[in-house]
Design a protein around this motif. Structure first.
Motif, PDB file in Angstrom:
ATOM      1  N   GLU A 147     -25.994  20.496  86.616  1.00  8.78           N
ATOM      2  CA  GLU A 147     -27.190  19.951  85.972  1.00  8.78           C
ATOM      3  C   GLU A 147     -28.404  20.858  86.113  1.00  8.78           C
ATOM      4  O   GLU A 147     -29.156  21.069  85.160  1.00  8.78           O
ATOM      5  CB  GLU A 147     -27.536  18.592  86.585  1.00  8.78           C
ATOM      6  CG  GLU A 147     -26.612  17.479  86.140  1.00  8.78           C
ATOM      7  CD  GLU A 147     -26.928  16.196  86.888  1.00  8.78           C
ATOM      8  OE1 GLU A 147     -28.060  16.071  87.394  1.00  8.78           O
ATOM      9  OE2 GLU A 147     -26.031  15.346  86.990  1.00  8.78           O
ATOM     10  N   ARG A 148     -28.602  21.350  87.314  1.00 13.21           N
ATOM     11  CA  ARG A 148     -29.841  22.076  87.578  1.00 13.21           C
ATOM     12  C   ARG A 148     -29.711  23.591  87.582  1.00 13.21           C
ATOM     13  O   ARG A 148     -30.703  24.302  87.486  1.00 13.21           O
ATOM     14  CB  ARG A 148     -30.400  21.658  88.943  1.00 13.21           C
ATOM     15  CG  ARG A 148     -30.587  20.171  89.106  1.00 13.21           C
ATOM     16  CD  ARG A 148     -32.050  19.851  89.299  1.00 13.21           C
ATOM     17  NE  ARG A 148     -32.244  18.477  89.733  1.00 13.21           N
ATOM     18  CZ  ARG A 148     -32.248  17.433  88.913  1.00 13.21           C
ATOM     19  NH1 ARG A 148     -32.028  17.594  87.627  1.00 13.21           N
ATOM     20  NH2 ARG A 148     -32.458  16.216  89.385  1.00 13.21           N
ATOM     21  N   GLY A 149     -28.504  24.073  87.761  1.00 12.79           N
ATOM     22  CA  GLY A 149     -28.341  25.510  87.908  1.00 12.79           C
ATOM     23  C   GLY A 149     -28.379  25.850  89.394  1.00 12.79           C
ATOM     24  O   GLY A 149     -28.897  25.068  90.197  1.00 12.79           O
ATOM     25  N   TYR A 150     -27.866  26.994  89.732  1.00 15.31           N
ATOM     26  CA  TYR A 150     -27.742  27.345  91.148  1.00 15.31           C
ATOM     27  C   TYR A 150     -29.061  27.303  91.908  1.00 15.31           C
ATOM     28  O   TYR A 150     -29.155  26.712  92.979  1.00 15.31           O
ATOM     29  CB  TYR A 150     -27.117  28.736  91.296  1.00 15.31           C
ATOM     30  CG  TYR A 150     -27.019  29.170  92.738  1.00 15.31           C
ATOM     31  CD1 TYR A 150     -26.037  28.647  93.567  1.00 15.31           C
ATOM     32  CD2 TYR A 150     -27.919  30.079  93.282  1.00 15.31           C
ATOM     33  CE1 TYR A 150     -25.937  29.016  94.896  1.00 15.31           C
ATOM     34  CE2 TYR A 150     -27.831  30.461  94.614  1.00 15.31           C
ATOM     35  CZ  TYR A 150     -26.850  29.926  95.405  1.00 15.31           C
ATOM     36  OH  TYR A 150     -26.765  30.280  96.721  1.00 15.31           O
ATOM     37  N   HIS A 151     -30.073  27.907  91.356  1.00 15.65           N
ATOM     38  CA  HIS A 151     -31.318  28.019  92.119  1.00 15.65           C
ATOM     39  C   HIS A 151     -32.127  26.741  92.162  1.00 15.65           C
ATOM     40  O   HIS A 151     -32.745  26.421  93.173  1.00 15.65           O
ATOM     41  CB  HIS A 151     -32.156  29.179  91.574  1.00 15.65           C
ATOM     42  CG  HIS A 151     -31.641  30.501  91.999  1.00 15.65           C
ATOM     43  ND1 HIS A 151     -30.840  31.285  91.202  1.00 15.65           N
ATOM     44  CD2 HIS A 151     -31.776  31.169  93.168  1.00 15.65           C
ATOM     45  CE1 HIS A 151     -30.513  32.381  91.851  1.00 15.65           C
ATOM     46  NE2 HIS A 151     -31.073  32.356  93.037  1.00 15.65           N
ATOM     47  N   ALA A 152     -32.120  26.015  91.067  1.00 16.95           N
ATOM     48  CA  ALA A 152     -32.896  24.779  91.041  1.00 16.95           C
ATOM     49  C   ALA A 152     -32.221  23.682  91.860  1.00 16.95           C
ATOM     50  O   ALA A 152     -32.859  22.716  92.263  1.00 16.95           O
ATOM     51  CB  ALA A 152     -33.101  24.324  89.607  1.00 16.95           C
ATOM     52  N   ALA A 153     -30.944  23.846  92.096  1.00 17.10           N
ATOM     53  CA  ALA A 153     -30.243  22.850  92.910  1.00 17.10           C
ATOM     54  C   ALA A 153     -30.691  22.964  94.359  1.00 17.10           C
ATOM     55  O   ALA A 153     -30.823  24.067  94.880  1.00 17.10           O
ATOM     56  CB  ALA A 153     -28.736  23.065  92.816  1.00 17.10           C
ATOM     57  N   THR A 154     -30.942  21.841  94.999  1.00 14.29           N
ATOM     58  CA  THR A 154     -31.336  21.889  96.409  1.00 14.29           C
ATOM     59  C   THR A 154     -30.286  21.195  97.257  1.00 14.29           C
ATOM     60  O   THR A 154     -29.650  20.232  96.816  1.00 14.29           O
ATOM     61  CB  THR A 154     -32.686  21.183  96.649  1.00 14.29           C
ATOM     62  OG1 THR A 154     -32.528  19.785  96.449  1.00 14.29           O
ATOM     63  CG2 THR A 154     -33.762  21.723  95.734  1.00 14.29           C
ATOM     64  N   VAL A 155     -30.132  21.703  98.442  1.00 13.96           N
ATOM     65  CA  VAL A 155     -29.172  21.107  99.367  1.00 13.96           C
ATOM     66  C   VAL A 155     -29.536  19.645  99.602  1.00 13.96           C
ATOM     67  O   VAL A 155     -28.664  18.788  99.706  1.00 13.96           O
ATOM     68  CB  VAL A 155     -29.172  21.874 100.699  1.00 13.96           C
ATOM     69  CG1 VAL A 155     -28.344  21.136 101.739  1.00 13.96           C
ATOM     70  CG2 VAL A 155     -28.625  23.275 100.482  1.00 13.96           C
ATOM     71  N   ALA A 156     -30.818  19.372  99.637  1.00 22.14           N
ATOM     72  CA  ALA A 156     -31.261  18.001  99.865  1.00 22.14           C
ATOM     73  C   ALA A 156     -30.723  17.064  98.791  1.00 22.14           C
ATOM     74  O   ALA A 156     -30.247  15.967  99.100  1.00 22.14           O
ATOM     75  CB  ALA A 156     -32.783  17.947  99.896  1.00 22.14           C
ATOM     76  N   GLU A 157     -30.768  17.504  97.555  1.00 23.35           N
ATOM     77  CA  GLU A 157     -30.291  16.629  96.499  1.00 23.35           C
ATOM     78  C   GLU A 157     -28.774  16.478  96.534  1.00 23.35           C
ATOM     79  O   GLU A 157     -28.247  15.390  96.318  1.00 23.35           O
ATOM     80  CB  GLU A 157     -30.724  17.145  95.123  1.00 23.35           C
ATOM     81  CG  GLU A 157     -30.240  16.215  94.027  1.00 23.35           C
ATOM     82  CD  GLU A 157     -30.890  16.489  92.678  1.00 23.35           C
ATOM     83  OE1 GLU A 157     -31.648  17.455  92.579  1.00 23.35           O
ATOM     84  OE2 GLU A 157     -30.628  15.708  91.750  1.00 23.35           O
ATOM     85  N   ILE A 158     -28.094  17.540  96.804  1.00 25.49           N
ATOM     86  CA  ILE A 158     -26.638  17.450  96.914  1.00 25.49           C
ATOM     87  C   ILE A 158     -26.276  16.423  97.987  1.00 25.49           C
ATOM     88  O   ILE A 158     -25.437  15.550  97.774  1.00 25.49           O
ATOM     89  CB  ILE A 158     -26.042  18.832  97.280  1.00 25.49           C
ATOM     90  CG1 ILE A 158     -26.247  19.799  96.120  1.00 25.49           C
ATOM     91  CG2 ILE A 158     -24.567  18.703  97.612  1.00 25.49           C
ATOM     92  CD1 ILE A 158     -25.840  21.226  96.428  1.00 25.49           C
ATOM     93  N   ALA A 159     -26.945  16.534  99.115  1.00 20.38           N
ATOM     94  CA  ALA A 159     -26.673  15.587 100.199  1.00 20.38           C
ATOM     95  C   ALA A 159     -26.995  14.159  99.759  1.00 20.38           C
ATOM     96  O   ALA A 159     -26.215  13.230 100.002  1.00 20.38           O
ATOM     97  CB  ALA A 159     -27.481  15.963 101.426  1.00 20.38           C
TER      98      ALA A 159
END
Lengths: 208, 208, 208, 208
Positions: D26-38
Motif C-alpha cells: 500500500e505505502r511502498g517500502y519507505h513510506a511503510a513504518t514498522v509501527a504500522e506493520i506491528a
DNA sequence: CATGAATGAGCCTTCATTCAT
DNA sequence: CATGAATGAAGGCTCATTCAT
C-alpha cells in the motif's frame, strides 16, 4: 519441574551474581543487558527478576558485595595489635589483596560504578566513607602520636585511597603478578603520609 | 552573508559544548540526552548535529578539551628550569589547577568518562598516557640523580595520578577553597615518592 | 551579487536538473538528498527551492522530461508514411534510442520511479498511457489490415513496452553497445505481435 | 510451556509477514513504518523485532518468499518431458500463475523492490538471475534444435521476463480474470522468440 | 536572487520489565 | 518457581523545508 533439589535458591542467586559480574565487567553497566546475564546463568530472563528487583539493584548488590568483603577483611586484619602505622599498613594490604582476588568485581567497582545510576553511586559513597573513616582515624592518631607529621587526615585518607584505586586499575588491565607491586605501593603510601620506612618492616613482604 | 546574529559559528558550538558539559556532569553520559543538551543551548535537536557528528563525539570532544588544556599547561609550566623535583611539583600543580578551574569538565573527565563508550575510554587512555609519561620520566630522572630512592617509575607515576584524581573528585563535591588543599596534596606526593620537603620549597605556596 | 548575467535563470534550473538526475540515478529517490543535489549544482540548499517547490516535484519534472522527449520523438518519427508495422517499428526504435541517449534519466524513470511517491507514479502512469495508446492504436490497425493476427491490442502494447523496458534496464547495467541489441529487440517484438520479418526490412539496421 | 495461545510461534511470524506485505504494497517500502506493520498485526512495535532483525530484512524475506515459490513451481512444472518449447511455455505459465496467486507479494516484488535498499536489490537480482538462466538455457537449446531461429538467448530471456512483468503489473492494477490474458501472453512470447504456434498447443488453455 | 544555518517532526531500534502459561 | 514472548516507552539521528540576512 525445575531443579529445586540441591542449590535451589542460593545457587541460582549466586549463579546470577557471578554471571552479572562478568557481563558488567566486560560490557559496562549500560551495555550489559539483563538478557545476557540470564543467558550466562542459564536461566530465563524472567528468572532474573525472581532474585533481583531490577538490573540496578543487582549491580548495587555486586558493588556492596566486594566492599563488604573489603571492609570485613580490613577490620579483621587490624585486630592484632601493633602501632598505628602498622594497622594502617595492614589496611592497605587488605584492600589491595581483596580487590586483586576478585578481578571481575574490582573492575566493576572501580571502573563501572561511576557510570551507573545515582542511587548506586550514593550507595558506593556510603561504603567508601566507612573505609575512609578507618584510614583517617588511624592517620589522625598517628599524627597525634608523632609517628607522622600533622595534616588533614581526611584528605590524606582520600589520597591514599585514590592511589590504591589507581594501582588496582593499573593491575587490572595487565594481568601480571602483584605482590612486588603491592610492596611498592605500600612504601609509596607510607612515605606519602610521612612515615619512616623502618616503622612497618615487621611483617615483611606480602605473601599472597 | 554569514555571522548570523553576531558570534554565529563559534558561538553556537561553544554554547552547545557548555550545555553538554553541564548535562553530562549532572546526568552522566547515558542519562544525558541530546534533546536536553539542545534545549539548554536553546537550539533545536537537529542543530546539535550541525556541530557534532554524534552524542559520543561531543562527549569525546569535551574530554579531550580538558586534557589538552591540562597537557598544554603542564608543558608550559615545566619550561622554566629547576631541579627535576621542582618540575614534577609544577606538573602536579598545573594538573590540579586546570581541573579546579573547570569543574564541569573535570567531573566529566574524572567521573563519567569510564561509564561512556569504549571509544571514548581509549581516547582518554591515550591522553592520560601522555601525562603519565611526563611524570614517569621525571621520576626516573629524579631517582637517577639520587633525589629520590629508586623504584618503578611507571607505577609511581600512576599512583601520583591516582592520588591527584581522588583529591580532585573530593574537591569537586564540596565546592570549597583549594589552595591550602593543594599544598597538602603536593606535600603528600613529594613525600610519597621519597623526596625531601626542602627540595621544592622555592616556589612557596600556590597562588591561584 | 550573483551571476545573473549569462545563464542566470534557465542555467541554474538546468544545472539543478542535471545534478538531480545524477544523484537520483546514483542513490535512488529516497537516499538522494536535496543537500547533495544542491552541492553538485554548486548552489546553496535554499536555492534549490527557488527552482522547485519540493524534492518530489523536481523528481517528477525529471521523469516528465524524458517521457516528453520520448513521446515527441516517437510522434516525429511516425510522420513519414509507411505501413502500420513500419510505424510501430519506428516507435520502438525511437523509444529505445531516446532512453539510451539519456542513461541517467532512463535509470530514474525505469528503476527509481516506482519507489518514489504516489503522485509521481500517477504522473508517470499518465505519460505511459499516452505511449501505450499510440502502440495499441497501431496494433489494432495492423490487426484489422490483416498484417498481424487479431488480439488484445492494449495487452500487446503493454507487453511490448515491458520487453522494451527490460531491454533498457539490461543495457543500463552493462554499458555496452546497443545498436545490434536494438535490432534483436525489434525482431523479437515484431515476431511477438505476429508480424512477418520481411515486413519492416526497409529501414535496415538502426544507425545510432 | 510455550505455544502461547495456539499458533504461538509461526502464527505471529506469518501474521507479521502478512501485515508487512499489505503495508509495503500500500505505502511502498519507505513510506511503510514498522509501527504500522506491528499495529496491523496487532502486536507491539518491539514484537516486530522478535521476528525480524530489521525492516529491511523483513522486506527482503517477503521478496525472497515469492521468488522462491516461483522458482520452485517453475522447476516442478518442467519435470514432465516434452519439447524444449513446451518446457519454456510451462515456465511462463508457472511464473504468471504464481504471481497472480499472491497479488500482495507480487506488487511488492514487481513495483517496490527497486525502490528499496541496494541489499534487497542485489538479493532480488540473484534470484532473478536464476530464473533468467532457466529461460535462457531453454531458448539456446530450442535454437540449436531448430525450433526457433538463432539469437542472443540471454537477451531474449530478459525480454520474455520483461513482458511477463508488465503483464503482471497490468493485471495487478485491474483485478480482472487472468486465464484468457495468460493465453495471449503465452502466444505473444512464443511468437516473439520465433516459435510456431502449433508447437505448444498440447496442453491447451491454462487452467487456474 | 542567493545563502545555509536552523528547525523539528518522525522513524528505526533497543531493552528493562511484566505476566500468562 | 521458571519461562520467554510480549510490551512500549524512549532516544539517537536524518533531512525536507524555511527564513533572516
Amino acid at each position: 519441574m525445575g531443579k529445586s533439589g540441591r542449590e535451589g535458591q542460593a545457587g541460582r542467586q549466586e549463579a546470577l551474581l557471578a554471571a552479572a559480574a562478568r557481563v558488567f565487567a566486560e560490557r559496562g553497566y549500560h551495555a550489559a543487558t539483563v538478557a545476557e546475564i540470564a543467558r550466562r546463568a542459564c536461566v530465563a530472563t524472567g528468572t532474573f527478576y525472581l532474585y533481583f528487583p531490577s538490573k540496578e539493584q543487582c549491580f548495587a548488590q555486586l558493588v556492596a558485595l566486594l566492599y563488604d568483603e573489603v571492609l570485613h577483611e580490613v577490620k579483621e586484619r587490624r585486630r592484632g595489635g601493633g602501632s598505628v602505622l602498622v594497622k594502617l599498613d595492614r589496611s592497605v594490604r587488605a584492600v589491595l589483596q581483596c580487590f586483586r582476588q576478585r578481578r571481575d568485581l574490582a573492575s566493576i567497582v572501580l571502573l563501572q560504578a561511576s557510570g551507573a545510576t545515582k542511587a548506586v553511586q550514593e550507595r558506593l559513597d556510603t561504603i567508601e566513607a566507612e573505609l575512609l573513616h578507618l584510614l583517617a582515624t588511624d592517620l589522625a592518631e598517628a599524627a597525634q602520636d608523632g609517628l607522622i607529621p600533622p595534616g588533614d587526615a581526611d584528605l590524606r585518607a582520600r589520597l591514599v585511597l585514590g592511589a590504591m584505586r589507581e594501582a588496582l586499575v593499573y593491575g587490572l588491565r595487565q594481568s601480571g603478578e602483584s605482590a612486588a607491586e603491592d610492596d611498592e605501593v605500600r612504601r609509596f603510601l607510607l612515605w606519602a603520609v610521612g612515615g619512616k620506612a623502618a616503622a612497618v618492616e615487621e611483617d615483611g613482604a606480602s605473601t599472597s
